[in-house]
Design a protein around this motif. Structure first.
Motif, PDB file in Angstrom:
ATOM      1  N   SER A 141      -7.822   6.034  -6.833  1.00  0.00           N
ATOM      2  CA  SER A 141      -6.917   4.957  -6.444  1.00  0.00           C
ATOM      3  C   SER A 141      -6.680   4.033  -7.634  1.00  0.00           C
ATOM      4  CB  SER A 141      -7.489   4.148  -5.267  1.00  0.00           C
ATOM      5  OG  SER A 141      -8.636   3.429  -5.673  1.00  0.00           O
TER       6      SER A 141
ATOM      7  N   GLU B 137      -3.103   4.845  -3.470  1.00  0.00           N
ATOM      8  CA  GLU B 137      -4.121   5.871  -3.225  1.00  0.00           C
ATOM      9  C   GLU B 137      -3.601   7.209  -3.769  1.00  0.00           C
ATOM     10  OE1 GLU B 137      -7.075   5.364  -2.028  1.00  0.00           O
ATOM     11  OE2 GLU B 137      -6.801   3.262  -1.457  1.00  0.00           O
TER      12      GLU B 137
ATOM     13  N   HIS C 121      -6.763  12.943  -9.508  1.00  0.00           N
ATOM     14  CA  HIS C 121      -7.569  12.404  -8.408  1.00  0.00           C
ATOM     15  C   HIS C 121      -9.053  12.448  -8.733  1.00  0.00           C
ATOM     16  CE1 HIS C 121      -8.970  11.763  -4.248  1.00  0.00           C
ATOM     17  NE2 HIS C 121      -9.820  12.747  -4.502  1.00  0.00           N
TER      18      HIS C 121
ATOM     19  N   ASN D 154       0.851  -1.196   0.000  1.00  0.00           N
ATOM     20  CA  ASN D 154       0.000   0.000   0.000  1.00  0.00           C
ATOM     21  C   ASN D 154       0.886   1.246   0.000  1.00  0.00           C
ATOM     22  OD1 ASN D 154      -2.968  -0.803   0.388  1.00  0.00           O
ATOM     23  ND2 ASN D 154      -1.903  -2.059   1.906  1.00  0.00           N
ATOM     24  N   THR D 155       0.490   2.220  -0.787  1.00  0.00           N
ATOM     25  CA  THR D 155       1.240   3.486  -0.807  1.00  0.00           C
ATOM     26  C   THR D 155       0.301   4.609  -1.229  1.00  0.00           C
ATOM     27  OG1 THR D 155       3.245   4.583  -1.619  1.00  0.00           O
ATOM     28  CG2 THR D 155       1.958   3.311  -3.227  1.00  0.00           C
ATOM     29  N   ARG D 156       0.768   5.839  -1.012  1.00  0.00           N
ATOM     30  CA  ARG D 156      -0.013   7.023  -1.384  1.00  0.00           C
ATOM     31  C   ARG D 156       0.839   7.923  -2.261  1.00  0.00           C
ATOM     32  NH1 ARG D 156      -4.462   6.821   1.887  1.00  0.00           N
ATOM     33  NH2 ARG D 156      -5.239   8.762   0.951  1.00  0.00           N
TER      34      ARG D 156
ATOM     35  N   ASP E  79      -3.735  11.031  -3.679  1.00  0.00           N
ATOM     36  CA  ASP E  79      -4.173  12.124  -2.798  1.00  0.00           C
ATOM     37  C   ASP E  79      -4.471  13.385  -3.613  1.00  0.00           C
ATOM     38  OD1 ASP E  79      -3.975  10.579  -0.540  1.00  0.00           O
ATOM     39  OD2 ASP E  79      -1.881  11.147  -0.154  1.00  0.00           O
TER      40      ASP E  79
END
Length: 603
Positions: free
Chosen positions: A267, A289, A262, A229-231, A291
């Motif tokens: 995502s 994800e 976005h 998982n990363t953003r 942002d």
């Protein structure tokens, strides 16, 4: 074999799924199959919203399509909503399900807003399609029975039961090894794989799988973790490193290769598969994800506008409906709106992202003919972004001003000499009306009245366009010397407004009358007889000539003189009195009859 696999480059396959989220609340919701013909009946808005279909045109009913094409329309006679253009669900929504379109049904007078959600239902109009016509699959001869080998699945643009149903599992098809392999016995195998969807009737797609048996390789790729998982901010530059993933001591890096947004996709979900040269695979999932950053200024759109309003519109009347949206999320999407407080309008929140503009006080077109209303929308980002939209509001005229004479508080005085010619200009009256066009067009007339029992129209007339008053007849000062009339200024509004002013007309005298002798009384001729005693002394009053002149002023002043006499030195006459006196004593030698010719002259 292990050494050989280390020298071979690993194969990476990435499948990217965009996850879109939407939230809807609606007054009415309809559904329609894709690919339906135009004029296809969807539903009755008038019935479902309890509206009078006979009043839809009056209320200017319409659909606001937002960002969508005009896929459907409303029949304003019946209130029915119907398909107006071909709808392709796959082009509109892709794999997103349900496929929803959001409209707003707007009515005016009074303002009503209804949310309309149209769900586009899928039909089985797309067959399953494999990424390639053939797949090369390498399997180690040491692979145990019941081993599962993954290949990329077929893709069907349809959704639900109309998508691939036979083998779909985590987006992969598993091929199960039923018996052990021996490369020396049979090194190659050919399979035909079919993918069948669940439509009625079903559609299918096929792919040829070439299976190659290779030497033993027991080093299957292994990821360091099953889920990463990363953003990442949506404005990340191309080439930005997103995340590093590790499989069997080989680091791989996912980086940005395209522009992210976005607002389009919040995502990304990737299924990463590592495959060595022996056909052994490992896989992991990567969720990224995206942002939001404040990269979208608010968008102001006008949903309803009365760009021309009457100046007598009551305070609190609605003149415009606007919608303000910001595609960003969170605080970046919170919007505040304002207009100048010096204007006779105010901006009020209505529902959701809607605002209405209403009047705050009475308007006066004669002071301000139009207003430029600038709406400023500012979001809550850091730094904030804003946008402006200017509405030009025209103030239309109503007939609220009466014509005003230049001498409204006084009266006009006009002088005209007697014996004038008919049509002679007497005077001019002038009135102004600040209203617009016909409301400000002034017409003149005279109030019907009488002068000495005679209609005023027998004496004067007025030019209805210019206000110039003319004499209809010749005046005689000796008959009447002045009279009064009223002039009316009336505009051309509906109903018309008017005002009047008094015009005093004075007749000026001319010397147009000869003096008339009152004494001695003439006997019908110009000869008059006066008896004088013979022994009259010098300076005695013998007689007096009395005359009058019907004119006035200096025109009525008279002078007398003897222009001829029998004995010029015997009598004299007073210049202004008309008294005749002797200048010497009358003697026996004087003629018994003296003739005097007297001239009386008006000065």
């Amino acid at each position: 074999m292990a050494k050989m696999s280390k020298l071979r480059l690993p194969k990476w396959r990435l499948w990217i799924t965009t996850l879109l989220f939407c939230m809807a609340s609606a007054d009415v919701r309809y559904s329609v199959p894709e690919e339906t013909k135009t004029k296809y009946f969807i539903g009755s808005l008038s019935k479902d919203l309890n509206l009078d279909s006979d009043r839809l045109r009056f209320h200017k009913a319409r659909l606001d399509y937002r960002r969508y094409k005009r896929y459907c329309e409303v029949d304003l006679d019946s209130g029915n909503i119907f398909v107006s253009e071909r709808i392709d669900r796959e082009m509109l929504c892709g794999t997103t399900s349900p496929c929803l379109m959001h409209f707003e049904f707007i009515l005016e007078n009074p303002l009503e807003l209804h949310n309309v959600v149209l769900e586009v239902q899928d039909i089985n109009d797309n067959p399953p399609v494999f990424p390639k016509d053939s797949i090369k699959l390498e399997i180690s001869e040491a692979a145990p029975t019941r081993s599962k080998l993954q290949i990329a699945c077929a893709r069907d643009l349809d959704v639900g039961m109309n998508s691939v149903q036979t083998y779909m599992l985590n987006r992969y098809v598993d091929i199960v090894l039923k018996s052990s392999l021996d490369r020396e016995t049979k090194g190659e195998n050919s399979l035909i794989l079919s993918a069948v969807d669940g439509g009625n009737p079903p559609k299918s797609g096929t792919v040829v799988i070439e299976v190659f048996v290779i030497d033993v390789n027991d080093n299957a790729p292994v990821f360091s973790q099953p889920l990463y998982n990363t953003r990442l901010f949506e404005n990340a530059a191309l080439g930005t490193s997103v995340i590093k993933i590790v499989a069997t001591d080989v680091d791989e890096e996912i980086s940005v290769i395209g522009q992210m947004d976005h607002e389009k996709s919040s995502s990304y979900e990737m299924e990463v598969q590592a495959e060595d040269g022996g056909g052994q695979t490992g896989h992991c999932k990567v969720v990224i994800e995206i942002d939001d950053i404040n990269d979208n200024a608010p968008v102001i759109s006008v949903k309803s506008l009365k760009n021309q309003i009457p100046e007598n519109i009551p305070p609190g009347s609605e003149i415009a409906v606007i919608n303000v949206k910001d595609q960003d999320s969170g605080e970046n999407s919170r919007v505040s709106c304002s207009i100048s407080s010096s204007l006779p309008f105010q901006l009020q929140p209505y529902i959701k992202s809607y605002f209405i503009i209403t009047t705050t006080r009475s308007l006066d077109r004669e002071q301000i003919e139009n207003d430029n209303v600038t709406i400023t929308a500012t979001d809550g980002g850091t730094p904030p972004l804003f946008s402006n939209l200017t509405l030009n509001i025209q103030v239309s005229d109503i007939n609220d001003n009466s014509p005003t004479f230049e001498l409204q508080t006084y009266s006009y005085s006009a002088y005209i000499s007697e014996n004038n010619k008919p049509s002679t200009s007497v005077c001019s009256v002038s009135a102004k009306d600040p209203d617009w066009r016909q409301n400000g067009t002034v017409l003149y007339s005279l109030v019907p009245s009488e002068v000495s029992g005679v209609p005023v129209s027998s004496f004067l007339s007025i030019n209805g366009d210019t206000g110039v008053i003319h004499a209809v007849r010749s005046f005689d000062y000796e008959q009447f010397r002045n009279f009064t009339v009223k002039a009316v200024a009336r505009d051309n509004g509906s109903p018309p407004l008017s005002s009047n002013v008094t015009v005093k007309v004075f007749i000026t005298d001319e010397n147009d009358n000869s003096p008339q002798i009152l004494y001695p009384v003439p006997d019908g001729k110009s000869l008059m007889t006066e008896m004088v005693p013979k022994a009259t002394l010098s300076g005695s009053l013998v007689s007096k000539v009395i005359a009058v002149d019907a004119d006035s002023g200096q025109n009525a002043w008279l002078s007398y003189q003897i222009v001829k006499s029998t004995d010029p030195g015997l009598f004299s006459i007073g210049l202004h009195s008309g008294e005749i006196k002797t200048q010497r004593d009358i003697s026996e030698s004087d003629n018994m009859k003296q003739n005097l010719v007297i001239l009386h002259v008006g000065l």
